[in-house]
Design an enzyme around this catalytic site. Sequence first.
Site, PDB file in Angstrom:
ATOM      1  N   CYS A   1       0.861  -1.184   0.000  1.00 49.85           N
ATOM      2  CA  CYS A   1       0.000   0.000   0.000  1.00 49.85           C
ATOM      3  C   CYS A   1       0.903   1.242   0.000  1.00 49.85           C
ATOM      4  O   CYS A   1       1.817   1.351   0.824  1.00 49.85           O
ATOM      5  CB  CYS A   1      -0.902  -0.006   1.226  1.00 49.85           C
ATOM      6  SG  CYS A   1      -1.890   1.506   1.395  1.00 49.85           S
TER       7      CYS A   1
ATOM      8  N   ASP B   1      -0.541  -5.505   0.424  1.00 49.68           N
ATOM      9  CA  ASP B   1      -1.843  -5.393  -0.207  1.00 49.68           C
ATOM     10  C   ASP B   1      -2.007  -6.622  -1.095  1.00 49.68           C
ATOM     11  O   ASP B   1      -1.141  -6.914  -1.918  1.00 49.68           O
ATOM     12  CB  ASP B   1      -1.896  -4.114  -1.038  1.00 49.68           C
ATOM     13  CG  ASP B   1      -3.304  -3.691  -1.386  1.00 49.68           C
ATOM     14  OD1 ASP B   1      -4.266  -4.360  -0.939  1.00 49.68           O
ATOM     15  OD2 ASP B   1      -3.457  -2.696  -2.104  1.00 49.68           O
TER      16      ASP B   1
ATOM     17  N   GLU C   1       5.314 -16.472 -22.099  1.00 48.68           N
ATOM     18  CA  GLU C   1       5.724 -17.693 -21.415  1.00 48.68           C
ATOM     19  C   GLU C   1       5.329 -17.559 -19.944  1.00 48.68           C
ATOM     20  O   GLU C   1       5.596 -16.556 -19.304  1.00 48.68           O
ATOM     21  CB  GLU C   1       7.241 -17.887 -21.599  1.00 48.68           C
ATOM     22  CG  GLU C   1       7.756 -19.213 -21.124  1.00 48.68           C
ATOM     23  CD  GLU C   1       7.948 -19.253 -19.631  1.00 48.68           C
ATOM     24  OE1 GLU C   1       7.509 -20.250 -19.015  1.00 48.68           O
ATOM     25  OE2 GLU C   1       8.540 -18.311 -19.082  1.00 48.68           O
TER      26      GLU C   1
ATOM     27  N   GLU D   1      -5.043  -0.477  -8.574  1.00 45.48           N
ATOM     28  CA  GLU D   1      -5.599   0.073  -9.806  1.00 45.48           C
ATOM     29  C   GLU D   1      -4.484   0.583 -10.729  1.00 45.48           C
ATOM     30  O   GLU D   1      -4.574   0.467 -11.955  1.00 45.48           O
ATOM     31  CB  GLU D   1      -6.583   1.207  -9.485  1.00 45.48           C
ATOM     32  CG  GLU D   1      -7.831   0.756  -8.753  1.00 45.48           C
ATOM     33  CD  GLU D   1      -7.636   0.533  -7.240  1.00 45.48           C
ATOM     34  OE1 GLU D   1      -8.593   0.091  -6.591  1.00 45.48           O
ATOM     35  OE2 GLU D   1      -6.529   0.789  -6.709  1.00 45.48           O
TER      36      GLU D   1
END
Length: 106
Positions: free
Chosen positions: A49, A56, A72, A91
């Site tokens: 975070c 996170d 791969e 995000e």
Amino acid sequence: MSTQDFKMLGKASNFPESPDPSHLDTWDNDNTKRDYIIKFDCRDFTSLCPVTGQPDFATIHIQYIPKKKCIETKSLKYYLHAYRNTQAFNEQLVNRIADDIIEVCK
């Protein structure tokens, strides 16, 4: 295609310290005459975070229709693992991952 061309597959490898798209190996798609979907799920994705510095956790689902190149899988796993010490919101990271995958598959 030879496995000698791969940086990680079939070899002992260390996890990269930071995510770098140059660690992603690709191979030529042998089936360019048809569209098909490649799916990859990473259920144990971790980063940090950017506010608290705490781990996170996320699940990353990757789906793409290969054109000339395929990714791969071992190199993709190692690339995603390298995010564990990266401070950013998920995000932001999923968009960075998408950009990197698009770039290496060109």
